[in-house]
Write an enzyme that holds these catalytic residues in place. Structure first.
Site, PDB file in Angstrom:
ATOM      1  N   GLU A 133       1.597  -9.397   7.110  1.00 23.75           N
ATOM      2  CA  GLU A 133       2.302  -8.938   8.305  1.00 23.75           C
ATOM      3  C   GLU A 133       2.139 -10.010   9.419  1.00 23.75           C
ATOM      4  OE1 GLU A 133       1.681  -4.451   8.828  1.00 23.75           O
ATOM      5  OE2 GLU A 133       2.696  -4.115   6.897  1.00 23.75           O
ATOM      6  N   ASP A 144       2.095   8.586   7.104  1.00 24.26           N
ATOM      7  CA  ASP A 144       3.014   7.401   6.380  1.00 24.26           C
ATOM      8  C   ASP A 144       2.885   7.926   4.843  1.00 24.26           C
ATOM      9  OD1 ASP A 144       3.816   5.452   5.139  1.00 24.26           O
ATOM     10  OD2 ASP A 144       2.353   3.800   5.695  1.00 24.26           O
ATOM     11  N   ASP A 161      -3.724   1.335  11.641  1.00 27.34           N
ATOM     12  CA  ASP A 161      -3.171   2.311  10.378  1.00 27.34           C
ATOM     13  C   ASP A 161      -4.314   1.852   9.402  1.00 27.34           C
ATOM     14  OD1 ASP A 161      -2.165   3.242   8.223  1.00 27.34           O
ATOM     15  OD2 ASP A 161      -0.396   1.689   8.012  1.00 27.34           O
ATOM     16  N   GLU A 182      -4.597  -2.027   9.308  1.00 28.32           N
ATOM     17  CA  GLU A 182      -3.808  -2.600  10.523  1.00 28.32           C
ATOM     18  C   GLU A 182      -4.484  -2.449  11.959  1.00 28.32           C
ATOM     19  OE1 GLU A 182       0.320  -1.338  10.262  1.00 28.32           O
ATOM     20  OE2 GLU A 182       0.339  -1.803   8.232  1.00 28.32           O
ATOM     21  N   GLU A 220      -2.745   5.959  12.145  1.00 25.41           N
ATOM     22  CA  GLU A 220      -1.917   6.326  10.944  1.00 25.41           C
ATOM     23  C   GLU A 220      -2.780   6.407   9.518  1.00 25.41           C
ATOM     24  OE1 GLU A 220       1.306   3.196  10.687  1.00 25.41           O
ATOM     25  OE2 GLU A 220       1.432   3.621   8.659  1.00 25.41           O
ATOM     26  N   LYS A 276       7.192  -0.069  14.526  1.00 23.35           N
ATOM     27  CA  LYS A 276       5.892  -1.310  14.128  1.00 23.35           C
ATOM     28  C   LYS A 276       6.719  -2.135  13.182  1.00 23.35           C
ATOM     29  CE  LYS A 276       3.320   0.639  10.225  1.00 23.35           C
ATOM     30  NZ  LYS A 276       1.977   0.719   9.693  1.00 23.35           N
ATOM     31  N   HIS A 309       8.710  -1.240   9.422  1.00 18.06           N
ATOM     32  CA  HIS A 309       8.816  -2.229   8.401  1.00 18.06           C
ATOM     33  C   HIS A 309       8.086  -1.892   7.085  1.00 18.06           C
ATOM     34  CE1 HIS A 309       5.206  -4.758   9.538  1.00 18.06           C
ATOM     35  NE2 HIS A 309       4.863  -3.576   9.626  1.00 18.06           N
ATOM     36  N   LYS A 369      10.067   5.017   6.883  1.00 19.15           N
ATOM     37  CA  LYS A 369      10.277   3.798   6.395  1.00 19.15           C
ATOM     38  C   LYS A 369      11.560   3.962   5.171  1.00 19.15           C
ATOM     39  CE  LYS A 369       5.473   1.990   5.589  1.00 19.15           C
ATOM     40  NZ  LYS A 369       4.222   2.236   5.075  1.00 19.15           N
ATOM     41  N   HIS A 419      -3.310  -5.977   2.541  1.00 21.53           N
ATOM     42  CA  HIS A 419      -2.547  -6.902   3.006  1.00 21.53           C
ATOM     43  C   HIS A 419      -3.217  -8.260   3.573  1.00 21.53           C
ATOM     44  CE1 HIS A 419       0.227  -3.551   4.806  1.00 21.53           C
ATOM     45  NE2 HIS A 419       0.404  -3.698   3.510  1.00 21.53           N
ATOM     46  N   SER A 472       0.833  -1.352  -0.052  1.00 21.68           N
ATOM     47  CA  SER A 472       0.098  -0.065   0.047  1.00 21.68           C
ATOM     48  C   SER A 472       1.063   1.303  -0.035  1.00 21.68           C
ATOM     49  CB  SER A 472      -1.043  -0.174   1.291  1.00 21.68           C
ATOM     50  OG  SER A 472      -0.208   0.246   2.496  1.00 21.68           O
TER      51      SER A 472
HETATM   52  P1  PGA Z   1       3.065  -1.312   3.123  1.00 21.63           P
HETATM   53  O1  PGA Z   1       2.166  -1.157   4.531  1.00 21.63           O
HETATM   54  O2  PGA Z   1       4.384  -1.610   3.291  1.00 21.63           O
HETATM   55  O3  PGA Z   1       2.377  -2.182   2.212  1.00 21.63           O
HETATM   56  O4  PGA Z   1       3.101   0.146   2.415  1.00 21.63           O
HETATM   57  C1  PGA Z   1       2.680  -0.850   5.586  1.00 21.63           C
HETATM   58  C2  PGA Z   1       2.055   0.470   6.107  1.00 21.63           C
HETATM   59  O5  PGA Z   1       1.145   1.075   5.458  1.00 21.63           O
HETATM   60  O6  PGA Z   1       2.259   1.148   6.914  1.00 21.63           O
HETATM   61 ZN    ZN Z   2       0.819   2.924   6.673  1.00 23.75          ZN
END
Ligand code: PGA
Ligand code: ZN
Length: 425
Positions: A212, A319, A249, A171, A292, A395, A372, A344, A162, A42
């Site tokens: 995840e 994010d 999230d 999430e 998030e 996270k 991650h 990230k 996911h 995503s």
């Molecule tokens: P992604 O999801 O690694 O698929 O982008 C993680 C997140 O959105 O935090």
């Molecule tokens: Zn996110």
């Protein structure tokens, strides 16, 4: 003086079984170290470019071009340089690429080298990677950080992109806030995870897991997911809202269509104001302390509404909104969007730029959460990054699946070997 003798990359597989890059750096002193890059599903649209081959192999997802970019173009440029000078190495990489989104060499190629160099330098200095990261922060920003162990946010129920279930929020995480150390945080989280599994079984719901490692059952609503988690916390003899809290999230960009937030699992469609009300209702009725991507990455008006409405009582994390990019983040800070940032390193593509973004957060009173990606490997660099920079939160998925627990296990060792480090509250 130590120097880079060779750099070699190959294509390996990530936790989804898709190609990613593993890069090995060898130094003149005989040290060797390697690192692997993660990959999102995503993804934010403004992330640095992950170079994929786009041919018939691996459904177009091969990374042979990025690997060749490392072996043929990047490696010759970095030979003989000092691996301890991360800033210089990353600057060379960024300049060599020459684009703002790293689309020439690929952010995956650049990051693989940036990470592997940091591992090699730490080994050469004979210090743990987290201490090297604290040194890098000082080199780059001129400021000292206080290392600590991050409070983990564990994603135990998966939806959205996911998982193949009907839950819109991506999430549902637990935060073992009152745990006195990492060891206790992981025990509580594992017990809650297993109690959630028992509840799902007893309700005849699926115990299959998402990308995840969190469970991915079909449920009536997002609120039902939260209620199941609360039950699992209580079954673990812990108190929701006292010992353990919840984080979400939403990854809202994934279900924002034509100005509406489409909660297809609940058969509802909400505008920004109503979706902010929906999230406020959740925060007011459940022990949720962090949300998030509660709004779409381009819905800045929605973000303003949400920040004004609940920013004082809930951590609001950008994010897809900020994509670890200091220019985009700075604009967001100026607009007053959110109050925290998800970090990230593959969204931006190098350690130096990641550190600069975290520094921007530190100097603007925004919290940083090291994260991650949904596609991971056994690489544990983010655990050291979170500790070394004293980020305070991490996270990295469920307390299940090796690609996720590798990071938590690394944190357990760091705790064991550094009794002076406390878990961040
Ligand atoms: P992604 O999801 O690694 O698929 O982008 C993680 C997140 O959105 O935090
Ligand atoms: Zn996110």
């Amino acid at each position: 003086m130590t120097w880079i003798k060779s750099i070699k990359a190959i294509q390996v597989l990530d936790s989804r079984g898709l190609p990613t890059i593993s890069c090995k750096v060898s130094l003149g002193c005989g040290v060797q170290a390697s690192a692997m890059v993660p990959s999102g599903a995503s993804t934010g649209t403004k992330e640095a470019l992950e170079l994929r081959d786009g041919d018939e192999l691996y459904m177009g997802k091969g990374v042979d071009k990025a690997v060749a970019n490392i072996n043929d173009i990047i490696a010759p440029l970095l030979i003989n340089l000092d691996p301890r000078d991360q800033k210089l190495i990353d600057q060379k990489l960024v300049n060599l690429d020459g684009t703002s989104d790293k689309s020439s060499l690929g952010a995956n190629a650049i990051l693989a080298v940036s990470l592997a160099v940091s591992h090699a330098a730490a080994k050469n200095k004979k210090i743990p990677l987290h201490i090297h990261f604290a040194d890098i922060y000082k080199d780059i920003t001129g400021h000292q950080v206080s290392p600590n162990l991050p409070m983990p946010m564990l994603n135990i129920l998966n939806g959205g992109e996911h998982a193949d279930n009907n839950i819109d929020i991506q999430e549902f995480m637990i935060i073992p806030k009152r745990a006195s150390n990492m060891k206790e945080a992981m025990r509580w989280s594992s017990e809650i995870y297993w109690n959630l599994k028992s509840i799902l079984k007893s309700e005849k719901l699926s115990t299959a897991v998402g990308d995840e490692g969190g469970f991915a059952p079909n449920l009536q609503s997002n609120e039902d997911a939260i209620k199941l988690i609360l039950r699992a916390i209580e079954d673990s003899k812990l108190i929701p809202g006292k010992d353990v809290f919840i984080a979400l999230d939403c990854a809202a960009s994934e279900f924002f269509k034509d100005g509406q937030y489409l909660l297809s699992g609940e058969g509802r469609s909400l505008n920004s104001e109503s979706f902010a009300d929906y999230l406020e209702h959740l925060v007011d009725n459940y022990p949720i302390i962090s949300i998030e991507d509660g709004m779409d990455e381009n819905d800045h008006n929605g973000w303003k509404i949400l920040t004004e409405k609940i920013g004082h009582k809930c951590q609001l994390v950008g994010d897809d909104l900020f994509v670890t990019n200091k220019v985009i983040f700075k604009n967001g800070i100026d607009e007053g969007l959110a109050n925290s940032i998800l970090i990230k390193f593959n969204q931006i593509g190098s350690i130096t730029e990641t550190v600069e973004t975290i520094h921007l957060a530190n100097t603007n009173n925004y919290k940083s959460i090291i994260s991650h990606r949904s596609g991971e490997t056994e690489d544990t660099t983010i655990a050291d990054l979170a500790v070394g920079l004293g980020a305070g939160q991490i996270k990295t998925g469920a307390p299940c699946r090796s690609d996720r627990v590798a990071k938590y296990n690394r944190l357990l060792w760091i705790e064991e070997e550094n009794i002076e480090l406390n878990i961040s509250k």
